[in-house]
Each structure stands twice: as C-alpha cells, then as structure tokens.
Design a protein around this motif. Sequence first.
Motif, PDB file in Angstrom:
ATOM      1  N   ALA A   1      42.693  47.959  49.976  1.00 28.96           N
ATOM      2  CA  ALA A   1      42.400  47.739  48.712  1.00 28.96           C
ATOM      3  C   ALA A   1      41.761  46.762  48.239  1.00 28.96           C
ATOM      4  N   ILE A   2      41.854  45.493  49.210  1.00 30.41           N
ATOM      5  CA  ILE A   2      41.323  44.320  49.250  1.00 30.41           C
ATOM      6  C   ILE A   2      39.857  44.532  49.543  1.00 30.41           C
ATOM      7  N   ALA A   3      39.774  45.379  50.598  1.00 34.39           N
ATOM      8  CA  ALA A   3      38.345  45.603  51.156  1.00 34.39           C
ATOM      9  C   ALA A   3      37.593  46.425  50.086  1.00 34.39           C
ATOM     10  N   SER A   4      38.182  47.285  49.325  1.00 39.12           N
ATOM     11  CA  SER A   4      37.650  48.303  48.315  1.00 39.12           C
ATOM     12  C   SER A   4      37.035  47.490  47.143  1.00 39.12           C
ATOM     13  N   VAL A   5      37.907  46.321  46.625  1.00 40.44           N
ATOM     14  CA  VAL A   5      37.496  45.586  45.474  1.00 40.44           C
ATOM     15  C   VAL A   5      36.578  44.552  46.029  1.00 40.44           C
ATOM     16  N   ALA A   6      36.536  43.917  47.105  1.00 34.35           N
ATOM     17  CA  ALA A   6      35.425  43.387  47.434  1.00 34.35           C
ATOM     18  C   ALA A   6      34.120  44.100  47.677  1.00 34.35           C
ATOM     19  N   LYS A   7      34.008  45.207  48.317  1.00 38.58           N
ATOM     20  CA  LYS A   7      32.753  45.909  48.433  1.00 38.58           C
ATOM     21  C   LYS A   7      32.518  46.316  46.837  1.00 38.58           C
ATOM     22  N   ALA A   8      33.095  46.684  46.179  1.00 37.01           N
ATOM     23  CA  ALA A   8      32.661  47.073  44.756  1.00 37.01           C
ATOM     24  C   ALA A   8      32.160  46.128  43.906  1.00 37.01           C
ATOM     25  N   LEU A   9      32.719  44.766  44.142  1.00 44.21           N
ATOM     26  CA  LEU A   9      32.261  43.634  43.569  1.00 44.21           C
ATOM     27  C   LEU A   9      30.765  43.096  44.071  1.00 44.21           C
ATOM     28  N   LEU A  10      30.655  43.192  45.402  1.00 39.65           N
ATOM     29  CA  LEU A  10      29.279  42.845  46.153  1.00 39.65           C
ATOM     30  C   LEU A  10      28.246  43.795  45.638  1.00 39.65           C
ATOM     31  N   ALA A  11      28.703  44.979  45.623  1.00 36.58           N
ATOM     32  CA  ALA A  11      27.647  46.118  45.080  1.00 36.58           C
ATOM     33  C   ALA A  11      27.420  46.143  43.833  1.00 36.58           C
ATOM     34  N   GLY A  12      28.025  45.248  42.960  1.00 32.32           N
ATOM     35  CA  GLY A  12      27.748  45.244  41.500  1.00 32.32           C
ATOM     36  C   GLY A  12      28.385  46.464  40.735  1.00 32.32           C
ATOM     37  N   GLU A  13      29.183  47.051  41.358  1.00 25.28           N
ATOM     38  CA  GLU A  13      29.931  48.419  40.462  1.00 25.28           C
ATOM     39  C   GLU A  13      31.066  48.000  40.014  1.00 25.28           C
ATOM     40  N   LEU A  14      31.660  46.783  40.037  1.00 22.50           N
ATOM     41  CA  LEU A  14      32.826  46.414  39.433  1.00 22.50           C
ATOM     42  C   LEU A  14      32.698  44.722  38.940  1.00 22.50           C
ATOM     43  N   ARG A  15      32.651  44.568  37.668  1.00 21.22           N
ATOM     44  CA  ARG A  15      32.717  43.145  37.205  1.00 21.22           C
ATOM     45  C   ARG A  15      34.294  42.731  36.710  1.00 21.22           C
ATOM     46  N   LEU A  16      34.649  41.824  37.232  1.00 18.30           N
ATOM     47  CA  LEU A  16      36.122  41.165  36.926  1.00 18.30           C
ATOM     48  C   LEU A  16      36.060  39.826  36.094  1.00 18.30           C
ATOM     49  N   GLU A  17      35.571  39.903  35.004  1.00 22.44           N
ATOM     50  CA  GLU A  17      35.425  38.863  34.051  1.00 22.44           C
ATOM     51  C   GLU A  17      35.672  38.947  32.643  1.00 22.44           C
ATOM     52  N   PRO A  18      36.268  38.015  31.881  1.00 19.64           N
ATOM     53  CA  PRO A  18      36.835  38.412  30.491  1.00 19.64           C
ATOM     54  C   PRO A  18      35.656  39.132  29.702  1.00 19.64           C
ATOM     55  N   ILE A  19      36.329  40.348  29.344  1.00 17.56           N
ATOM     56  CA  ILE A  19      35.687  41.282  28.222  1.00 17.56           C
ATOM     57  C   ILE A  19      36.688  41.585  27.173  1.00 17.56           C
ATOM     58  N   ALA A  20      37.377  40.658  26.465  1.00 14.50           N
ATOM     59  CA  ALA A  20      38.441  40.944  25.837  1.00 14.50           C
ATOM     60  C   ALA A  20      37.914  41.678  24.602  1.00 14.50           C
ATOM     61  N   HIS A  21      36.727  41.426  24.161  1.00 11.50           N
ATOM     62  CA  HIS A  21      36.413  41.985  22.955  1.00 11.50           C
ATOM     63  C   HIS A  21      35.988  43.209  22.884  1.00 11.50           C
ATOM     64  N   ASP A  22      35.633  43.960  23.989  1.00 11.88           N
ATOM     65  CA  ASP A  22      35.416  45.325  24.239  1.00 11.88           C
ATOM     66  C   ASP A  22      36.372  46.257  24.994  1.00 11.88           C
ATOM     67  N   LYS A  23      36.993  46.913  24.009  1.00 15.16           N
ATOM     68  CA  LYS A  23      38.097  47.785  24.551  1.00 15.16           C
ATOM     69  C   LYS A  23      37.809  48.789  25.399  1.00 15.16           C
ATOM     70  N   ALA A  24      36.565  49.466  25.158  1.00 18.50           N
ATOM     71  CA  ALA A  24      35.794  50.529  25.808  1.00 18.50           C
ATOM     72  C   ALA A  24      35.463  50.037  27.250  1.00 18.50           C
ATOM     73  N   ALA A  25      34.996  48.893  27.554  1.00 17.94           N
ATOM     74  CA  ALA A  25      34.615  48.264  28.586  1.00 17.94           C
ATOM     75  C   ALA A  25      35.999  47.898  29.518  1.00 17.94           C
ATOM     76  N   ILE A  26      36.966  47.520  28.753  1.00 18.47           N
ATOM     77  CA  ILE A  26      38.159  47.206  29.298  1.00 18.47           C
ATOM     78  C   ILE A  26      38.793  48.661  30.068  1.00 18.47           C
TER      79      ILE A  26
END
Length: 538
Positions: A434-459
């Motif tokens: 699980a840790i490796a999959s999150v790390a790879k997704a972040l480095l590949a730009g497939e996942l962004r883990l940052e505040p997006i509170a205003h966008d329900k669809a993005a969440i």
Amino acid sequence: MLWMQTTSDTSKPAIPDELMQRGSRQLDTERCYEAICTKDSNFDGYFFVGVSSTGIYCRPICRVKTPKQKNCHFFSIAAQAEAAGFRPCLRCRPELAPENRHWSSEDAGVILAREAAALLDGGRQYASGHANRHQSITAIAQRLGISDRHLRRVFESYWGISPLQYRQTQRLLRAKQLLVDSQLPMSRIATLSGFSSLRRFNDSFQAHYQLSPSQLRAAGFKHGFERSADSVTVRLDYRPPFDVQAMLGFWQQRAIHGLELIGHNELFRTIVIEHHETPSKSLIGWIRCIFHPIRPQLNLTLSESLLPALHRLLKIVRDAFDLDADPALIHAQLSADFPDGEGLRVPGAFDGFELAVRAILGQQVTVAAARIFAQRLVDRFGMPLRPVVLPSKSLNPTNAAPGNLRLFPRPQALIQASSDALGSLGIVKQRQAAIASVAKALLAGELRLEPIAHDKAAIEHTVHQLCKLPGIGAWTAQYIAMRALKSGDALPAGDLALHRALGLQGTSRVMQQTLDRSKTWIPWRSYAVIRAWHSIGK
C-alpha cells in the motif's frame, strides 16, 4: 480607520457602480454593518468594509470607531476593495484575515473561480518568487482545462475583478505582511512576494497605497508589532473559539521523536515542501508554531531555507491547524449530538504523503501502535537534519534532542526500500504494498494529496483512486480525505473508535447505523468524527 497619513478628499476612492454591484451581490449590507458594530469575529474573513470617508478598508473585527453606515461599502474579498480604490488598514491588517472557504453552491463556475484564485495565490505548490511571477493566466487556464478567455470571464463574473487585479492585491498584501512581521531586506521581500524588481515593488506600493515600503514598515513598528532580528516570524489569525490544547493533544498522541515536538501552546517540527514538477528542488527545514495565550492568533517561525516557499507554507500551516474553520457555522449543525465541541478543529496534514503513510500504518491497530511503526520508519529511512537550537522552555527538553532531528521518509526512499528492511520494522507485506503504491502514484502524477476542500467531485475522485490501490480500503481513503484533502464531510464509517463513541459497538448493523446517524451531520461529518473521538479521549 487607521492609516499613517490623513486622507484628503482628492484621494478618496471613486467606486465604480458595476464593481459595487458585482463585488457585493451576495452580501447583506444590513447584516454586515451590524457585524462591524459588534466586532463579531464570526464574520472575520467573510467580508471587508471600505470606508469612503477615510479611503481605508478593514476586517469586521477592527477596533476603531465604527464609521457611519452611509460611508461603508462591503466586499467579499480584499482584492475587490483595492480595485475600488481602498487601502488596507494598518491596525486590523486585512492580510491576516482567516480565509473564507465554506460555501454551498455546486455551480461549476464557482468552483473554477475559487480554484483559479487558489492557483493565483501560489499556495497550491511551492515556487520561488521568480517562478511564480511567470505562471501566466494561460498556464493556469490550461491546468484547469479551459481557455484563458473563459477563465477571465468566469473569474470576473464571480469576483467582479480581473485575475490580474486579484494577483496584484495578493502580492501587495503578502509583501505588507512581511514588511510588518519580519526584518527581511526590501529586495528579499520583493522577490518572495512575486515582484520582478525592487523598483516595480516600490512603484506598486506607491501607486496603490500612497506609501513607500519603508514607510509602511515604520508604521507597523510604530504600532507595536513584534519583530525578531535573527528569525522570520509571521502571524496567522483565526476565528475563535479554538480548543488549542485539544488540537495539540491530538498531535502529541501521534508525535514521532525527532520529527515533531509538542509543548503547552506550541508545535515544532521538520518539514519538506515538495516542488511537484522538480523533486530535486524541494525545500527542507523546520517550523515552530506558537499559539498566543489570549489573542486568536498563531505565530509561525520558519527556518530561512523555507523562505522561497513562504506563501505555500502559510497555506500548509493554516490547513494543518484548520485555522480557516468557521466554528459557529459548524456548531450550529452538530450541537444537537455534540454540544461541547465548538472549539474543536479537524487536524490536517503538514505533508499529504506522510499522512497517507501514517494512515496505512494505523490500519486495524491502536494509535499507540501506529505511532511505534511510524517512529521505526522515520528512524530507519528519515534523512537527518542539522541540529537546531530551541530557546523555548515550554517544549519538553527530553524530547528536543537537537542532534536527532529527521525528515519523514520521501516517496523515493520508501519505493527503494527492500521488503526485508520494511519487514524488520514490523510492517507486513500488505502495508508495504500500500505504501509503495501511494508513493508510485504520487511520483507519476496520478495522485495529488493536497487540500481540495471546495471541490466535492475532486475529493470523490481522489477517494476512488485511493481505493483502487492495493491495501487501501474505505477507512484509509476517508481518513486521508478528512485530513490531507481537508474534506469537511469525510466519514470513516468503519472506525471502531467512532462506533464506541456512538454506543454502537457489538451491533450487527453497525456500519449502516453509523451512516444513518451521520445524515444529520452533513456537510460537517469530519468535524463530527473529531468530536466523537474527543469524547472518548482518542
């Protein structure tokens, strides 16, 4: 209001009718005036008042003599007030107002306008002052997937001003805060605030505020703002009430030695601010956050190495401590089930990847066990940071260990870590994957883990992406949404502590009962979860 010069009649703002109509279309002027008469902190950040008799605009909490109602003009954001010709008050300092990030509309134009404003602020990802200057409107439009013409149309329709006017105001207010709160050289402040040269910096201040930067700095010093000769400290305000000890207690229960230190009213920790496009340019350093014992403000001191990402860092700290929350609005929804939790906030994250890893390590174990796993991970893979001298007596000296400061392991380090090395720390293979999959997704730009509170669809999209990764279930995804994405309505419905707080342990339909109970909490279910956890001391 307060300014260091007497404003003559010739300098009073001429307010365009069109701007007033568009900029104030959602404001109830009677209610706004009542708020400034009572200095109601619940409205702080939701609007600004420009006073035509002085040419100054203020926060509703400003402690000067209340102006006559006929002289008051109300604006949703500071940029609207400045576009109408008003200058910021030196006493209440509009640049310190909590952000207004709550609204109920789901209109796509509203989301685009808000997203564009966040990108124009530069708070989404760190960039040096030089790089930030050259982030064109066209580039922002491309990132949002629309044309620059449509972006300008949507932005002006919602805010009543152009994107360039908004950006200029944010630069000036950012510079104003540094002028008052720090002793950085003028040239450094100009660069950090996004100005291309010191001359343009000086000209902009003179044109907008009829003051030079040095005059404004002198005015700030005159009115007693604290300065330090050997560090950079800036002030962040919030809306009371705020249960500071509950917030710091939450961090203390999860604190990792060498990474974060918690005192009575303060938090110290190391931090990495990523440059998403160029990881090699990421910044490392430390921050120290001290809550004022009386006033609703937090003083943030940062290492000089983080200065190029100052504006990004301010956003990170505001989100981590949930400084932009509206306690009255949230409590009105949750008071029936949780009458004693008005001062509780949702702890965010200083780093989205770090939070995700710690959430994975916390799957199906206690908070104490998750802390042990995270401690081992930092001790084994965290990069050491140079020693830091901490003058505070409130921080626990046995935990300070200046020579043992470390950074949380970065995605690259954990991807490269062997299964045996991770296994020796007690991390089972499912969590390793699980840790490796999150790390790879972040480095590949497939996942962004940052505040997006205003966008329900993005969440919802990010939660769906997380759940598709191996080893990530609904509880982990919702917990990450609650803290890293800053969703106010996340619900880890399978959380055992939540079940215990609600008295649902041992029931056969516990999940469904939790979902049923939570319907009355929408859209503040994240805050309800925090209140439930707090009620049982989690």
